[in-house]
Scaffold this motif. Structure first.
Motif, mmCIF file in Angstrom:
data_model
loop_
_atom_site.group_PDB
_atom_site.id
_atom_site.type_symbol
_atom_site.label_atom_id
_atom_site.label_comp_id
_atom_site.label_asym_id
_atom_site.label_seq_id
_atom_site.Cartn_x
_atom_site.Cartn_y
_atom_site.Cartn_z
ATOM 1 N N LEU A 19 0.822 -1.211 0.000
ATOM 2 C CA LEU A 19 0.000 0.000 0.000
ATOM 3 C C LEU A 19 0.859 1.265 0.000
ATOM 4 O O LEU A 19 0.519 2.259 -0.637
ATOM 5 N N ARG A 20 1.963 1.229 0.714
ATOM 6 C CA ARG A 20 2.806 2.424 0.852
ATOM 7 C C ARG A 20 3.750 2.613 -0.340
ATOM 8 O O ARG A 20 4.162 3.740 -0.624
ATOM 9 N N GLN A 25 1.755 1.509 -6.005
ATOM 10 C CA GLN A 25 0.569 2.367 -5.985
ATOM 11 C C GLN A 25 0.101 2.772 -7.376
ATOM 12 O O GLN A 25 -1.062 3.161 -7.545
ATOM 13 N N PHE A 31 -3.948 -1.435 -5.517
ATOM 14 C CA PHE A 31 -4.125 -0.621 -4.314
ATOM 15 C C PHE A 31 -5.475 -0.936 -3.662
ATOM 16 O O PHE A 31 -5.547 -1.151 -2.448
ATOM 17 N N LEU A 35 -6.286 -2.722 0.117
ATOM 18 C CA LEU A 35 -7.220 -2.180 1.101
ATOM 19 C C LEU A 35 -8.272 -3.226 1.476
ATOM 20 O O LEU A 35 -8.625 -3.379 2.644
ATOM 21 N N ALA A 81 -12.839 6.832 -0.128
ATOM 22 C CA ALA A 81 -11.669 5.993 0.119
ATOM 23 C C ALA A 81 -12.017 4.755 0.933
ATOM 24 O O ALA A 81 -11.353 3.731 0.847
ATOM 25 N N PRO A 135 -10.139 4.312 6.049
ATOM 26 C CA PRO A 135 -8.755 3.824 5.943
ATOM 27 C C PRO A 135 -7.699 4.768 6.501
ATOM 28 O O PRO A 135 -6.723 4.328 7.080
ATOM 29 N N MET A 136 -7.899 6.109 6.343
ATOM 30 C CA MET A 136 -6.886 7.048 6.801
ATOM 31 C C MET A 136 -7.443 7.881 7.947
ATOM 32 O O MET A 136 -8.331 8.716 7.760
ATOM 33 N N ALA A 205 -5.603 8.253 -0.272
ATOM 34 C CA ALA A 205 -6.125 6.911 -0.520
ATOM 35 C C ALA A 205 -7.248 6.915 -1.550
ATOM 36 O O ALA A 205 -7.346 6.002 -2.378
#
Length: 215
Positions: A19-20, A25, A31, A35, A81, A135-136, A205
């Motif tokens: 993911l990072r 990405q 991606f 998730l 996201a 997610p964030m 995201a």
């Protein structure tokens, strides 16, 4: 209570790396898939804390005794996201009712940032177990606003919050305003920029999952 998955080695760490990674990405489908996979893992971990009841099931050769969930949780997410993360959880809790919310950051002329809620669609949440997926978890303000609205409208029995990455500041904000929630996070990062991006984080995201938005 806070559970951070990547404090211990598991396949979740592998998905976090993908993911990072700025190169991986570039594949938005990959991606989204990562998730989803983290959503599945966190949902599985949450499932260990829920209540079960015994059942007897008939097989072609006899009967077997097992335990099943006493009730399905309600899965709620903050779009956009949150959608693939939510989808991963829905694969685990495949009979769960669903709720959807939308909130956005609005910057005033003064430069001050405020969170505005745009949309909410939910089943009855009275006496339900609710899992809110975002997610964030950056500042935590949009998530707290959405959760507080749900708690004001319904007598929620148990609240779980699921995130992929949180900033330390955002995590503290959620703990301060939602002290009874159980928080599940894959990783916690130290820094939050003035524009509320988590560092090192992974970027935006929503844009990485679905393409860059206008503005």
């Amino acid at each position: 209570m806070v559970t951070i998955l990547t404090k211990e080695n598991s396949i979740a760490n592998h998905y976090m790396v993908e993911l990072r990674d700025v190169e991986i990405q570039k594949d938005s489908m990959r991606f989204r898939y990562n998730l989803e996979r983290l959503g599945e893992i966190i949902a599985y971990e949450i499932s260990k804390t829920l209540s079960y009841k015994p059942v007897t099931v008939e097989t072609p050769l006899g009967t077997a005794n097992h335990n099943v969930l006493e009730e399905q949780p309600v899965l709620a997410t903050i779009i956009r996201a949150g959608l693939p993360f939510h989808q991963g959880m829905l694969r685990v809790f495949d009979k769960a009712p669903n709720a959807f919310m939308a909130a956005y950051r609005h910057t005033k002329k003064s430069g001050e940032m405020e969170i505005q809620k745009k949309y909410s669609n939910s089943p009855n949440l009275d006496e339900k177990i609710v899992i809110v997926a975002d997610p964030m978890l950056a500042t935590g303000r949009s998530l707290v606003l959405c959760c507080q609205d749900l708690l004001a409208d319904y007598n929620i029995k148990e609240l779980h919050i699921a995130a992929v990455i949180a900033s330390e500041e955002g995590l503290q904000h959620v703990q301060a305003f939602l002290p009874d929630a159980h928080i599940w996070i894959a990783a916690v990062d130290n820094e939050l920029t003035s524009k509320a991006y988590i560092v090192p984080g992974l970027g935006d995201a929503g844009d990485l999952a679905y393409g860059k938005k206008e503005g």
